[in-house]
Design a protein around this motif. Sequence first.
Motif, PDB file in Angstrom:
ATOM      1  N   SER A  44       1.147  -1.207   0.200  1.00  0.00           N
ATOM      2  CA  SER A  44       0.113  -0.049  -0.559  1.00  0.00           C
ATOM      3  C   SER A  44       1.319   0.591  -0.181  1.00  0.00           C
ATOM      4  O   SER A  44       0.547   2.777  -0.003  1.00  0.00           O
ATOM      5  N   GLY A  45       2.206   1.420   0.235  1.00  0.00           N
ATOM      6  CA  GLY A  45       3.270   2.281   0.059  1.00  0.00           C
ATOM      7  C   GLY A  45       3.379   2.477  -1.334  1.00  0.00           C
ATOM      8  O   GLY A  45       2.393   1.787  -2.476  1.00  0.00           O
ATOM      9  N   LYS A  46       4.393   3.296  -1.834  1.00  0.00           N
ATOM     10  CA  LYS A  46       4.396   3.975  -3.181  1.00  0.00           C
ATOM     11  C   LYS A  46       5.716   3.259  -3.342  1.00  0.00           C
ATOM     12  O   LYS A  46       6.476   3.572  -3.174  1.00  0.00           O
ATOM     13  N   ASP A  47       5.985   2.733  -4.216  1.00  0.00           N
ATOM     14  CA  ASP A  47       6.781   2.051  -5.245  1.00  0.00           C
ATOM     15  C   ASP A  47       7.347   0.947  -5.287  1.00  0.00           C
ATOM     16  O   ASP A  47       8.533   0.946  -4.317  1.00  0.00           O
ATOM     17  N   THR A  48       6.363   0.323  -4.102  1.00  0.00           N
ATOM     18  CA  THR A  48       6.979  -1.217  -2.727  1.00  0.00           C
ATOM     19  C   THR A  48       7.862  -1.915  -3.698  1.00  0.00           C
ATOM     20  O   THR A  48       9.029  -2.611  -3.370  1.00  0.00           O
ATOM     21  N   PHE A  49       7.560  -2.588  -4.690  1.00  0.00           N
ATOM     22  CA  PHE A  49       8.478  -3.185  -5.522  1.00  0.00           C
ATOM     23  C   PHE A  49       9.574  -2.558  -5.859  1.00  0.00           C
ATOM     24  O   PHE A  49      10.223  -3.302  -4.822  1.00  0.00           O
ATOM     25  N   ASP A  50      10.209  -1.772  -5.771  1.00  0.00           N
ATOM     26  CA  ASP A  50      11.469  -0.991  -6.102  1.00  0.00           C
ATOM     27  C   ASP A  50      12.006  -0.970  -4.490  1.00  0.00           C
ATOM     28  O   ASP A  50      13.012  -0.889  -4.445  1.00  0.00           O
ATOM     29  N   VAL A  51      11.148  -0.864  -3.507  1.00  0.00           N
ATOM     30  CA  VAL A  51      11.889  -0.283  -2.092  1.00  0.00           C
ATOM     31  C   VAL A  51      11.993  -1.444  -1.929  1.00  0.00           C
ATOM     32  O   VAL A  51      13.165  -1.903  -0.879  1.00  0.00           O
ATOM     33  N   ILE A  52      11.743  -3.165  -1.781  1.00  0.00           N
ATOM     34  CA  ILE A  52      11.589  -4.979  -1.832  1.00  0.00           C
ATOM     35  C   ILE A  52      13.414  -4.330  -2.708  1.00  0.00           C
ATOM     36  O   ILE A  52      14.267  -5.103  -1.652  1.00  0.00           O
ATOM     37  N   ARG A  53      13.678  -3.771  -3.588  1.00  0.00           N
ATOM     38  CA  ARG A  53      14.090  -4.372  -4.715  1.00  0.00           C
ATOM     39  C   ARG A  53      15.523  -4.243  -4.326  1.00  0.00           C
ATOM     40  O   ARG A  53      16.778  -5.176  -4.080  1.00  0.00           O
ATOM     41  N   GLU A  74      -1.401 -12.058  -8.570  1.00  0.00           N
ATOM     42  CA  GLU A  74       0.207 -11.417  -9.357  1.00  0.00           C
ATOM     43  C   GLU A  74       0.688 -10.530  -8.454  1.00  0.00           C
ATOM     44  O   GLU A  74       1.977 -10.717  -8.345  1.00  0.00           O
ATOM     45  N   ASP A  75       0.020  -9.825  -7.323  1.00  0.00           N
ATOM     46  CA  ASP A  75       1.043  -9.956  -6.371  1.00  0.00           C
ATOM     47  C   ASP A  75       1.786 -10.525  -5.350  1.00  0.00           C
ATOM     48  O   ASP A  75       3.249  -9.914  -5.490  1.00  0.00           O
ATOM     49  N   ALA A  76       1.890 -12.154  -5.197  1.00  0.00           N
ATOM     50  CA  ALA A  76       2.329 -12.546  -4.757  1.00  0.00           C
ATOM     51  C   ALA A  76       3.948 -13.248  -5.384  1.00  0.00           C
ATOM     52  O   ALA A  76       5.226 -13.029  -5.262  1.00  0.00           O
ATOM     53  N   ARG A  77       3.108 -12.533  -7.016  1.00  0.00           N
ATOM     54  CA  ARG A  77       4.688 -13.099  -7.898  1.00  0.00           C
ATOM     55  C   ARG A  77       5.227 -12.028  -7.998  1.00  0.00           C
ATOM     56  O   ARG A  77       6.787 -11.970  -8.588  1.00  0.00           O
ATOM     57  N   ALA A  78       4.816 -11.216  -8.042  1.00  0.00           N
ATOM     58  CA  ALA A  78       5.763  -9.800  -8.091  1.00  0.00           C
ATOM     59  C   ALA A  78       6.711  -9.739  -7.062  1.00  0.00           C
ATOM     60  O   ALA A  78       8.176  -8.781  -7.384  1.00  0.00           O
ATOM     61  N   VAL A  79       6.385  -9.598  -5.418  1.00  0.00           N
ATOM     62  CA  VAL A  79       7.122  -9.081  -4.565  1.00  0.00           C
ATOM     63  C   VAL A  79       8.244 -10.740  -4.163  1.00  0.00           C
ATOM     64  O   VAL A  79       9.398 -10.366  -3.943  1.00  0.00           O
ATOM     65  N   HIS A  80       7.431 -11.913  -4.928  1.00  0.00           N
ATOM     66  CA  HIS A  80       8.660 -12.996  -5.048  1.00  0.00           C
ATOM     67  C   HIS A  80       9.830 -12.563  -5.966  1.00  0.00           C
ATOM     68  O   HIS A  80      11.501 -12.328  -5.558  1.00  0.00           O
ATOM     69  N   ASP A  81       9.336 -12.196  -7.242  1.00  0.00           N
ATOM     70  CA  ASP A  81      10.326 -11.791  -7.820  1.00  0.00           C
ATOM     71  C   ASP A  81      11.357 -10.648  -8.022  1.00  0.00           C
ATOM     72  O   ASP A  81      12.605 -10.084  -8.117  1.00  0.00           O
ATOM     73  N   ALA A  82      11.109  -9.252  -6.732  1.00  0.00           N
ATOM     74  CA  ALA A  82      11.914  -8.107  -6.563  1.00  0.00           C
ATOM     75  C   ALA A  82      12.648  -8.358  -4.993  1.00  0.00           C
ATOM     76  O   ALA A  82      13.259  -7.724  -4.969  1.00  0.00           O
ATOM     77  N   GLY A  83      12.561  -9.657  -4.484  1.00  0.00           N
ATOM     78  CA  GLY A  83      13.111 -10.481  -3.732  1.00  0.00           C
ATOM     79  C   GLY A  83      12.680 -10.411  -1.920  1.00  0.00           C
ATOM     80  O   GLY A  83      13.549 -10.524  -1.025  1.00  0.00           O
ATOM     81  N   ALA A  84      11.185 -10.566  -2.001  1.00  0.00           N
ATOM     82  CA  ALA A  84      11.012 -10.630  -0.369  1.00  0.00           C
ATOM     83  C   ALA A  84      10.871 -12.240  -0.040  1.00  0.00           C
ATOM     84  O   ALA A  84      10.372 -13.325  -1.595  1.00  0.00           O
TER      85      ALA A  84
END
Length: 213
Positions: A44-53, A74-84
Motif C-alpha cells: 500500500s506504499g509507494k513504489d513498493t517493488f522498487d523498495v523491496i528490490r 500477481e502480487d505474490a509473484r511480483a514480490v517474489h521476483d523483487a526479493g521478498a
Amino acid sequence: MDLLTALRTHRIVAIVRGDDADAALRTVLTLAEEGLALIEVSLSGKDTFDVIRRARAALGPTAPLGAGTVLAAEDARAVHDAGADFVVTPAVCEGVTEAKRLRLPVLAGVMTPADIVAAQRLGADAYKIFPAEQAGGPGYLKALRGPFPDAPFVPVGGVDAELARSYLARGAVAVGVGSPLIGDAADGGSLDALRERTRVFLDAVRLPTDAGR
C-alpha cells in the motif's frame, strides 16, 4: 526461510508503508541497523517493488524481508521476483495460495474462526489477527486460543509497546507493528526518533531470559 521460528525468536514484525520510496528504504535499513530482524514492506506504499528490490540488495541475501498487503496472485509473484522471502496478507485470499505455490512462507490475515480454518487449509505458516484492536484486543486473542491452542497468532493493528507485552503474555508468537513504531519515518520523518521507538519496542518484546544480554 523458517517464518514460524523467526517469529518466535524475534517476536515483532515492523510494517513499513509510506509515500516516499527513498524514505521507506531508509526506514527499512534503520530498523535493521537497530536489530529489528523481521521487516515487512507494505504494497500500500509507494513504489513498493522498487523498495523491496533495493532493500534486498542493501541487506544481502540472507536477511528476512517480507512483503505485506499481498492480495492477488500477481502480487505474490511480483514480490517474489523483487526479493521478498515471506508474504503477509490482510485476509485469506489468492495471495496466500500463490505464495505457497512459490514456496514463500505466509502470515495470513484472519479475523474469525472460519478464517483461521480456511488459512490452515491453504497452508499458512502463521495467522495475523487483523485488525486486532477492533476485534477485541488481548481478550480476543485469549478467546481464540481456546479452540486453537497451538495456532501461531500475530496480532496486528493498533499495537503499541504496552499492548505488545499484553499480547505476548497471552500467547501470541509475535506482534506486527506499523505506525506506533514507524511514525512518519517512511514519509521523510526523523530517523533518530525512529531509532528511539525501535529500542522501546525491542525492549517491550524481549523475553525474560534475554535480560542482561
